[in-house]
Design a protein around this motif. Sequence first.
Motif, PDB file in Angstrom:
ATOM      1  N   PHE A 602      -8.061 -17.110  26.408  1.00 28.45           N
ATOM      2  CA  PHE A 602      -8.443 -16.124  25.403  1.00 28.45           C
ATOM      3  C   PHE A 602      -9.778 -16.490  24.764  1.00 28.45           C
ATOM      4  CE2 PHE A 602      -4.148 -14.803  25.854  1.00 28.45           C
ATOM      5  CZ  PHE A 602      -4.032 -13.543  25.278  1.00 28.45           C
ATOM      6  N   ALA A 603     -10.542 -15.478  24.425  1.00 28.63           N
ATOM      7  CA  ALA A 603     -11.730 -15.669  23.600  1.00 28.63           C
ATOM      8  C   ALA A 603     -11.282 -15.640  22.141  1.00 28.63           C
ATOM      9  CB  ALA A 603     -12.745 -14.569  23.872  1.00 28.63           C
ATOM     10  N   PHE A 604     -11.782 -16.577  21.340  1.00 24.99           N
ATOM     11  CA  PHE A 604     -11.342 -16.694  19.951  1.00 24.99           C
ATOM     12  C   PHE A 604     -12.442 -16.203  19.012  1.00 24.99           C
ATOM     13  CE2 PHE A 604      -8.108 -19.030  21.923  1.00 24.99           C
ATOM     14  CZ  PHE A 604      -7.070 -19.185  21.013  1.00 24.99           C
ATOM     15  N   THR A 605     -12.066 -15.339  18.099  1.00 22.43           N
ATOM     16  CA  THR A 605     -12.980 -14.806  17.089  1.00 22.43           C
ATOM     17  C   THR A 605     -12.456 -15.197  15.713  1.00 22.43           C
ATOM     18  OG1 THR A 605     -13.541 -12.913  18.486  1.00 22.43           O
ATOM     19  CG2 THR A 605     -14.061 -12.748  16.144  1.00 22.43           C
ATOM     20  N   GLU A 606     -13.248 -15.961  14.983  1.00 21.09           N
ATOM     21  CA  GLU A 606     -12.794 -16.418  13.668  1.00 21.09           C
ATOM     22  C   GLU A 606     -12.887 -15.287  12.654  1.00 21.09           C
ATOM     23  OE1 GLU A 606     -13.447 -20.080  10.500  1.00 21.09           O
ATOM     24  OE2 GLU A 606     -14.964 -19.688  12.019  1.00 21.09           O
ATOM     25  N   MET A 607     -11.877 -15.212  11.808  1.00 19.14           N
ATOM     26  CA  MET A 607     -11.839 -14.241  10.714  1.00 19.14           C
ATOM     27  C   MET A 607     -11.773 -15.033   9.412  1.00 19.14           C
ATOM     28  SD  MET A 607     -11.811 -11.144  12.038  1.00 19.14           S
ATOM     29  CE  MET A 607     -11.120 -10.154  10.721  1.00 19.14           C
ATOM     30  N   PRO A 608     -12.914 -15.462   8.879  1.00 18.99           N
ATOM     31  CA  PRO A 608     -12.908 -16.263   7.653  1.00 18.99           C
ATOM     32  C   PRO A 608     -12.739 -15.373   6.429  1.00 18.99           C
ATOM     33  CG  PRO A 608     -15.150 -15.891   8.351  1.00 18.99           C
ATOM     34  CD  PRO A 608     -14.276 -15.233   9.384  1.00 18.99           C
ATOM     35  N   PRO A 609     -12.456 -15.971   5.277  1.00 22.42           N
ATOM     36  CA  PRO A 609     -12.481 -15.183   4.039  1.00 22.42           C
ATOM     37  C   PRO A 609     -13.880 -14.619   3.817  1.00 22.42           C
ATOM     38  CG  PRO A 609     -11.433 -17.313   3.689  1.00 22.42           C
ATOM     39  CD  PRO A 609     -12.055 -17.365   5.045  1.00 22.42           C
ATOM     40  N   ARG A 610     -13.924 -13.415   3.299  1.00 22.17           N
ATOM     41  CA  ARG A 610     -15.218 -12.762   3.079  1.00 22.17           C
ATOM     42  C   ARG A 610     -15.352 -12.367   1.612  1.00 22.17           C
ATOM     43  NH1 ARG A 610     -16.284  -8.026   7.056  1.00 22.17           N
ATOM     44  NH2 ARG A 610     -18.341  -8.249   6.074  1.00 22.17           N
ATOM     45  N   PRO A 611     -15.658 -13.335   0.761  1.00 19.68           N
ATOM     46  CA  PRO A 611     -15.781 -13.011  -0.673  1.00 19.68           C
ATOM     47  C   PRO A 611     -16.903 -12.039  -0.973  1.00 19.68           C
ATOM     48  CG  PRO A 611     -16.497 -15.272  -0.206  1.00 19.68           C
ATOM     49  CD  PRO A 611     -15.852 -14.765   1.028  1.00 19.68           C
ATOM     50  N   GLU A 612     -17.871 -11.878  -0.038  1.00 19.00           N
ATOM     51  CA  GLU A 612     -18.956 -10.931  -0.304  1.00 19.00           C
ATOM     52  C   GLU A 612     -18.450  -9.503  -0.394  1.00 19.00           C
ATOM     53  OE1 GLU A 612     -18.796 -11.069   4.214  1.00 19.00           O
ATOM     54  OE2 GLU A 612     -18.519 -12.439   2.525  1.00 19.00           O
ATOM     55  N   LEU A 613     -17.277  -9.236   0.192  1.00 18.01           N
ATOM     56  CA  LEU A 613     -16.705  -7.893   0.079  1.00 18.01           C
ATOM     57  C   LEU A 613     -16.232  -7.598  -1.341  1.00 18.01           C
ATOM     58  CD1 LEU A 613     -14.620  -7.703   3.388  1.00 18.01           C
ATOM     59  CD2 LEU A 613     -16.892  -6.763   2.932  1.00 18.01           C
ATOM     60  N   LEU A 614     -16.170  -8.637  -2.164  1.00 17.16           N
ATOM     61  CA  LEU A 614     -15.708  -8.491  -3.541  1.00 17.16           C
ATOM     62  C   LEU A 614     -16.827  -8.728  -4.540  1.00 17.16           C
ATOM     63  CD1 LEU A 614     -12.483 -10.589  -2.952  1.00 17.16           C
ATOM     64  CD2 LEU A 614     -12.505  -8.119  -3.338  1.00 17.16           C
ATOM     65  N   GLN A 615     -18.060  -8.808  -4.056  1.00 19.87           N
ATOM     66  CA  GLN A 615     -19.150  -9.167  -4.960  1.00 19.87           C
ATOM     67  C   GLN A 615     -19.427  -8.099  -6.005  1.00 19.87           C
ATOM     68  OE1 GLN A 615     -22.740  -9.709  -2.729  1.00 19.87           O
ATOM     69  NE2 GLN A 615     -22.424  -7.886  -1.480  1.00 19.87           N
ATOM     70  N   ASN A 616     -19.015  -6.857  -5.745  1.00 19.04           N
ATOM     71  CA  ASN A 616     -19.213  -5.776  -6.722  1.00 19.04           C
ATOM     72  C   ASN A 616     -17.954  -5.485  -7.535  1.00 19.04           C
ATOM     73  OD1 ASN A 616     -21.898  -5.321  -5.889  1.00 19.04           O
ATOM     74  ND2 ASN A 616     -21.195  -4.056  -4.168  1.00 19.04           N
ATOM     75  N   VAL A 617     -16.965  -6.369  -7.440  1.00 20.35           N
ATOM     76  CA  VAL A 617     -15.715  -6.187  -8.172  1.00 20.35           C
ATOM     77  C   VAL A 617     -15.656  -7.193  -9.315  1.00 20.35           C
ATOM     78  CG1 VAL A 617     -13.204  -6.234  -8.031  1.00 20.35           C
ATOM     79  CG2 VAL A 617     -14.551  -5.383  -6.099  1.00 20.35           C
ATOM     80  N   SER A 618     -15.482  -6.700 -10.514  1.00 21.25           N
ATOM     81  CA  SER A 618     -15.382  -7.570 -11.694  1.00 21.25           C
ATOM     82  C   SER A 618     -14.239  -7.096 -12.572  1.00 21.25           C
ATOM     83  CB  SER A 618     -16.684  -7.559 -12.497  1.00 21.25           C
ATOM     84  OG  SER A 618     -17.746  -8.121 -11.752  1.00 21.25           O
ATOM     85  N   VAL A 619     -13.553  -8.051 -13.162  1.00 18.11           N
ATOM     86  CA  VAL A 619     -12.502  -7.756 -14.131  1.00 18.11           C
ATOM     87  C   VAL A 619     -12.902  -8.413 -15.438  1.00 18.11           C
ATOM     88  CG1 VAL A 619     -10.082  -8.080 -14.750  1.00 18.11           C
ATOM     89  CG2 VAL A 619     -10.717  -7.598 -12.371  1.00 18.11           C
ATOM     90  N   GLU A 620     -13.254  -7.593 -16.407  1.00 17.92           N
ATOM     91  CA  GLU A 620     -13.709  -8.079 -17.709  1.00 17.92           C
ATOM     92  C   GLU A 620     -14.797  -9.137 -17.540  1.00 17.92           C
ATOM     93  OE1 GLU A 620     -10.661  -9.003 -20.514  1.00 17.92           O
ATOM     94  OE2 GLU A 620      -9.355  -7.377 -19.848  1.00 17.92           O
TER      95      GLU A 620
END
Length: 774
Positions: A602-620
């Motif tokens: 199998f070819a392996f593709t890493e799926m790391p955490p992507r905090p940049e998808l949350l860079q426009n999300v803020s709580v207070e």
Amino acid sequence: MSITNHERQQFLEQFKKTWPIERLKTLKLEDYTSVGDKETLAYWLEFGIGRYLGSIKGGDSSKFGIYERKAEPKGQRDFISSDDRYSWKNKYGTSAKSAFANIKKKIIAVIDAVQAGDVEKIELLDFESALKWKLAFIYQNHAKPCVLPIYKLSKFKPFMADLPNYTHTIAYTKLLAIRGNRSALEYGFELWQKADAIEGQSTSDFDTPNDEENAISTLKSAPLNQILYGPPGTGKTYETVRAALQVLDPVAVAEYDACCHAKSVWKDRQQARQVLKARFDELKGQQRIRFVTFHQSFSYEDFVEGLRAETDEASGQLRYEVVDGVFKSLCEAADAKVTQKVEATIELNGRTVWKMSLGNTLANDAAIFEDCVTNDYVLLGYGGDIDFAGCKSRQEVQQRFVSSGVRLEDSRDYRLTSVTAFVTKMKPGDLVVVSDGNFKFRAIGEICGDYAYKTNPEYDGDYAQMRPVRWLRQYSPSLPHTELLNGQFSQMTLYKLSSPSLDKAKLAQLLAHAPTDTENQRPGARVLIIDEINRGNISRIFGELITLIEPSKRAGAAESLEVTLPYSKKPFRVPDNVFLIGTMNTADRSLAGLDIALRRRFAFTEMPPRPELLQNVSVERVNIGGLLAVMNQRIAALLDRDHCLGHAYFMPLHDEQTLARLADIFRQNIIPLLQEYFFEDWERIRWVLNDQSKAQEHAFIVAESAGLPELFPKVNDRLRQTQRWQLNDKAFSTIEAYRGIVAVASTPAETAVTSAQGEFSPALTEDDTARMDA
């Protein structure tokens, strides 16, 4: 032939003079595309002087949405429809007339948008990519250009290293800002030559392949076997939708990606995702995508084939039938060829659909089926040499049996039931599905005449009941029952197929898209998604097929192999159009490493955490992307990167950026997952949450009063005390508890996330690291 920049400018003016906007608004189909006519718009854009304005040569004429053919269409393409003259993409209309009307509207929409300088509107327009950008370049205001004569997106790559997720709009905007006083045409040609030089190739043809050519290239280059791996919550299963469509419908993926790049609003991206998921569900409903989850009890019998007990209709005896597993049925469907089709799409129109077995014993089954398909009829084995002509009811059929000396068990005798249906209930126009056991079918026919008696000495007086049939479809090998039914076939020789067992949408699909040539047609590619692939016993599930899934061992490859399966005793191979997509959770500590035999196939593709998808999300004013990045830095330092926290847990905050929602995520997901990671080592969990640096009331985990003197009077000084911890419920509803997680980062939380790759750099202070090492 060397063309100067001055000549290119002259060609541009000549093109606009020959094809002014007013002419395009009244454009007729024969002026848009016509075989052998060099004065059509399509010819001017691809082969005429338009080729010097940035070529769109390559692929076939479907790049224009609709085209006139020189001959009958070759083969079958699910996204193309045809009549006796034209072929067109289904998404534009149901007829040549309606398709061209929509295409013309889109041409005008492109021109209106570019003249208004609205390049993003063109980006989002669902139209042929190369075509729309070339039209936009030609008809823009060349005094203030917004489009370059480069329509192949990958050609911008050498100039977009700082913006890896660029679109046409982004590339045009960036490069035009530094063009100086050169014309867009001259500047675009220079950029193309520079790209060629950077890529180390001789000057190419200044062209762009069309979407279909890109799709074919993607299909060929996509790995046959791949595994998406990463920590929990990184969107592995979520990504399988895109990965499957990257194989089956790369154009849909390209449109989705373009929309996501162009849209910054979360709801708009979600709408694009819904469109993508709807396409996935459509293909899944057509059985071109199958989904399965591995677990410890999943076996070879579930995956490849096994035995199932069935009761024989005639003898009442128990017998065992080989049942295909999910992988084998998918492979056989992908490998099946349509050996016969009529030259028309068959409409259901309320027809009655019958299931029929042609032959009821292994000895004569093949001979009877071949006899029937060769002579265009179906034969029923019950009734012996009795002629039932003239019978109009069940009672009359029963009387013929009795008059001929046949003793029936009762009024529900299976012979009486089958003959009655065959003689009195079947009618011309009905459809008959010929089964191949209880789990496959091999032909579909249309009853085209009344019942007739036919003597068949070669069958010892049996199979004398006949109905003429027009064979509509024949398959070799037989198709799995899942291509037609929501359940399996019954053992009964003849009965009606109806909802919910019969899936009429699947039947309509099978009876559509008739070919106009005599070549056998293969179905499209198939995808099997295996969720949690590392949770199954690989050697037990795959068995001997572990070798056959290798690309070099697939059917048609130079080193192709086939095996004889243990239950059916039949040869089996894995087609080269079956794609396997697995997901693997790297933090599953209950399992050993993935089977090495599977890993190397199998070819392996890493799926790391992507905090940049949350860079426009803020709580207070607490940035969630930065919060996740810092916690993952600490987990990687304490454990490893395989045990990080995935961004998916926090994605609901896009819709509800509230402290209450954030508290629910920490209570229900984050804290339990950290307990699992650290084997309930609360001290290290506190380090991840930075509780040791917070005020007591803002810490998620606080020391619990042991009360040892009260529990053990007079022996307290001899007890070795171990720190005990408890959750602080009040902290979950206090924003300072979350703000304190990133309070000691050396950079602001927002900068802990990079905008490109989703990676985060270490942001821990020396004091924080020292506490961890203590």
